[in-house]
Write an enzyme that holds these catalytic residues in place. Structure first.
Site, short mmCIF file in Angstrom:
data_model
loop_
_atom_site.label_atom_id
_atom_site.label_comp_id
_atom_site.label_asym_id
_atom_site.label_seq_id
_atom_site.Cartn_x
_atom_site.Cartn_y
_atom_site.Cartn_z
N HIS A 196 1.91 1.88 -3.33
CA HIS A 196 0.69 3.08 -3.83
C HIS A 196 0.64 4.90 -3.37
O HIS A 196 0.85 5.08 -4.56
CB HIS A 196 -0.73 2.28 -3.41
N GLU A 204 1.22 -1.32 -0.27
CA GLU A 204 0.02 -0.33 0.34
C GLU A 204 0.99 1.52 -0.23
O GLU A 204 0.36 1.90 -0.24
CB GLU A 204 -0.99 0.16 1.37
#
Ligand code: CO
Length: 172
Positions: free
Chosen positions: A138, A135
């Site tokens: 990202h 994550e």
């Protein structure tokens, strides 16, 4: 709220630090967790739902009945990575049907900010550390497609091209 699919350009945009720790932020994080559970994920970043903020959520169980596993991190910054690394299989809600082995540090320590704006230091290991690092990628605009080994790049070429092509066809 929907999860953006690769190669949506919003997945590559810079993500701004969270500065307003208000009810709207808490609602966004809650919505992201709900979308994550609905789509059978274990983590989700704000840019994946079209919000270019440094916010991520995860639950290593992927199970809404186990909310003690929920983590909501704003403005995460890695302070330390273990020298020990491990290969593991990762999927991504923005790459449906694609799974690839990625090598990551086994443990990380990070400075994060919670929903009330309070700074915290967290240490994560194993599966939870892997989700967190995925994550975190990202938030830097780095996607699973960028992490592929040369052999996975060959193996997944047709699937990636199909994702790229389906977007071009629909103009979505
Ligand atoms: Co992902």
């Amino acid at each position: 709220m929907e999860v953006l699919l690769y190669p949506d350009p919003r997945l590559r945009r810079p993500n701004a630090p969270v500065e307003r720790f208000d009810a709207a932020l808490a609602a966004l994080a809650r919505d992201m967790l709900e979308v994550m559970y609905r789509t059978k994920g274990v983590g989700l970043s704000a840019p994946q739902v079209g919000v270019n903020l440094r916010l991520l959520v995860l639950n290593r169980s992927g199970d809404p009945a186990q909310p003690d596993g929920e983590r909501i991190f704003c403005n995460p910054r890695v302070l330390w990575r273990s020298r020990e690394k491990e290969w593991g299989e990762e999927g991504c809600l923005s790459f449906p049907g694609i799974y690839a082995r990625v090598e990551r540090p086994v443990a990380v320590r990070a400075a994060v900010v919670d929903l009330r704006g309070e700074p915290q230091t967290v240490e994560l290991r194993n599966w939870e550390a892997r989700i967190f690092q995925h994550e975190l990628d990202h938030l830097e605009g780095v996607l699973l497609a960028d992490r592929l080994t040369p052999s996975d790049r060959v193996r997944l070429k047709a699937q990636l091209e199909e994702l790229e092509g389906s977007r071009a066809r629909t103009g979505a």
